[in-house]
Design a protein around this motif. Sequence first.
Motif, PDB file in Angstrom:
ATOM      1  N   LYS A 135     -12.037   4.386   5.267  1.00 54.91           N
ATOM      2  CA  LYS A 135     -11.973   5.802   4.886  1.00 54.91           C
ATOM      3  C   LYS A 135     -10.521   6.256   4.760  1.00 54.91           C
ATOM      4  N   ARG A 136      -9.717   5.850   5.731  1.00 62.28           N
ATOM      5  CA  ARG A 136      -8.319   6.280   5.717  1.00 62.28           C
ATOM      6  C   ARG A 136      -7.588   5.675   4.509  1.00 62.28           C
ATOM      7  N   GLU A 137      -7.817   4.408   4.264  1.00 60.40           N
ATOM      8  CA  GLU A 137      -7.105   3.775   3.141  1.00 60.40           C
ATOM      9  C   GLU A 137      -7.626   4.277   1.793  1.00 60.40           C
ATOM     10  N   ASN A 138      -8.930   4.539   1.706  1.00 60.93           N
ATOM     11  CA  ASN A 138      -9.483   5.009   0.439  1.00 60.93           C
ATOM     12  C   ASN A 138      -9.111   6.465   0.156  1.00 60.93           C
ATOM     13  N   ILE A 159      -1.134  -4.962   1.256  1.00 62.65           N
ATOM     14  CA  ILE A 159      -0.471  -4.911   2.572  1.00 62.65           C
ATOM     15  C   ILE A 159      -0.418  -3.484   3.104  1.00 62.65           C
ATOM     16  N   HIS A 160      -0.949  -3.295   4.300  1.00 63.21           N
ATOM     17  CA  HIS A 160      -1.032  -1.958   4.905  1.00 63.21           C
ATOM     18  C   HIS A 160      -0.642  -1.977   6.371  1.00 63.21           C
ATOM     19  N   THR A 161      -0.491  -0.766   6.914  1.00 64.14           N
ATOM     20  CA  THR A 161      -0.197  -0.590   8.330  1.00 64.14           C
ATOM     21  C   THR A 161      -1.238   0.359   8.904  1.00 64.14           C
ATOM     22  N   ASN A 162      -1.753   0.031  10.051  1.00 67.09           N
ATOM     23  CA  ASN A 162      -2.880   0.746  10.640  1.00 67.09           C
ATOM     24  C   ASN A 162      -2.448   1.931  11.502  1.00 67.09           C
ATOM     25  N   LYS A 167       7.442   5.169   8.383  1.00 69.31           N
ATOM     26  CA  LYS A 167       6.328   5.491   7.492  1.00 69.31           C
ATOM     27  C   LYS A 167       5.677   4.192   7.034  1.00 69.31           C
ATOM     28  N   GLU A 168       4.369   4.258   6.916  1.00 70.25           N
ATOM     29  CA  GLU A 168       3.639   3.072   6.486  1.00 70.25           C
ATOM     30  C   GLU A 168       4.161   2.531   5.159  1.00 70.25           C
ATOM     31  N   LYS A 169       4.371   3.437   4.172  1.00 67.20           N
ATOM     32  CA  LYS A 169       4.737   2.979   2.819  1.00 67.20           C
ATOM     33  C   LYS A 169       5.988   2.107   2.831  1.00 67.20           C
ATOM     34  N   GLY A 225       0.806  -1.223   0.000  1.00 68.94           N
ATOM     35  CA  GLY A 225       0.000   0.000   0.000  1.00 68.94           C
ATOM     36  C   GLY A 225       0.838   1.272   0.000  1.00 68.94           C
ATOM     37  N   HIS A 226       0.257   2.334  -0.618  1.00 70.73           N
ATOM     38  CA  HIS A 226       0.868   3.679  -0.636  1.00 70.73           C
ATOM     39  C   HIS A 226       2.184   3.693  -1.418  1.00 70.73           C
ATOM     40  N   GLY A 227       2.992   4.753  -1.239  1.00 71.97           N
ATOM     41  CA  GLY A 227       4.250   4.874  -1.971  1.00 71.97           C
ATOM     42  C   GLY A 227       4.407   6.247  -2.593  1.00 71.97           C
TER      43      GLY A 227
HETATM   44 ZN    ZN Z   1      -2.605   1.986   4.194  1.00 70.64          ZN
END
Ligand code: ZN
Length: 384
Positions: A137-140, A105-108, A50-52, A36-38
């Motif tokens: 909502k946060r991921e979208n 794959i994500h981090t909360n 950072k999550e990414k 996820g993200h980047g």
């Molecule tokens: Zn995420």
Amino acid sequence: MRKSSIQHTLALLVATFMFALTAVANGKFVLVIDPGHGGKDAGAIGKVAKEKTINLNVALAFGRMVESGCPGVKVVYTRKSDKFVTLQERAAIANRNHADLFISIHTNAVARGRNVVGTETYTLGIARADENLEVAKRENSVITYEDDYQERYEGFDPNSPESYIIFEFMQDRFMEQSVELARLIQSQYSAHAGRQNKGVKQAGFLVLRETSMPSVLTELGFISSPAEERFLNSKQGQEKLARSLYNGFVKYYKQQSKGGSPVVRQPAPVAETVQPEQPEASAPVQPVELAKPAKQASVKPVFKVQILVSDRKLSAKDARLKGLKNVAYYRDGKQYKYTCGSSSSFQEMQQLRKQLSKRFKGCFVVAFEGDRRVDLDEARRRAK
Ligand SMILES: [Zn+2]
């Protein structure tokens, strides 16, 4: 005579073997791993990490385990470096590759001051609890990094609860498989990595909506918890999480290979999997290819109002369609998108949209040329 007969048999054996090999190569199970993200979208941010970056490290380690442990699986990544990829493109990569499975794959994270820890894995569906909706909502909301997201995602507003009503009509036909995988991953997080199991959940994730195969979105832990952030940001932690994903995946993969038992061997140890974060490569700017105007100017665009989305064809007697005139649908990935009305006048459909919006919150006007959905603005220009 005898020799030539042996040669003949050998040649036949080799041919059979080559054929079998080709069949295996062509019949590979395709796993798409989506960190996820980047790039400009860092995702959730902790005190140091950072999550990414966490997502990417765990994704690459997981992928390498699959590559070395499961020769019958082809791994495709939606990104392998620190770059921005739209949600639509992530799903498109999976669809184009005819993936058998999609794992995002994500981090909360939660707001400061709340100490929440643990892993959770989501499948597509309607959120049964507010906290699940908050995660979606946060991921979208990453789509707001895209300039034309309103049009691209058909008026979807990641922060408006009303936008999520559409997920109520969706019963994913891959739900059973997706939930099974989610369950296997969750149990490995606790068994192998010692993480708290927050369970298998459902919520309206756009990236899962657009994919046409069993798919899950997993949250590795809460970057907002200092202790969990330390684990998530450590090499050992990332390796344990990757191994949990691998173990869960292997169990699923074996279950899905009905009859046959796929080759699974001990994956190579993940020695130097964690790569330093790489700056986004400044790729040359590609000119945007504009849609070519239709050859025959006679093909006039037609406007309709899109009212709902379903994973299956609705019966004509379906209560949701009751009393509506001129209902039609078109296919888009795993979804049936239903429209109401049809006119060469955009204004007319805008009027209809207003009438329908009381019943179908968030409905919007779409344009077609023949059977093909086309860009709304472009169609309006052409209609004039
Ligand atoms: Zn995420």
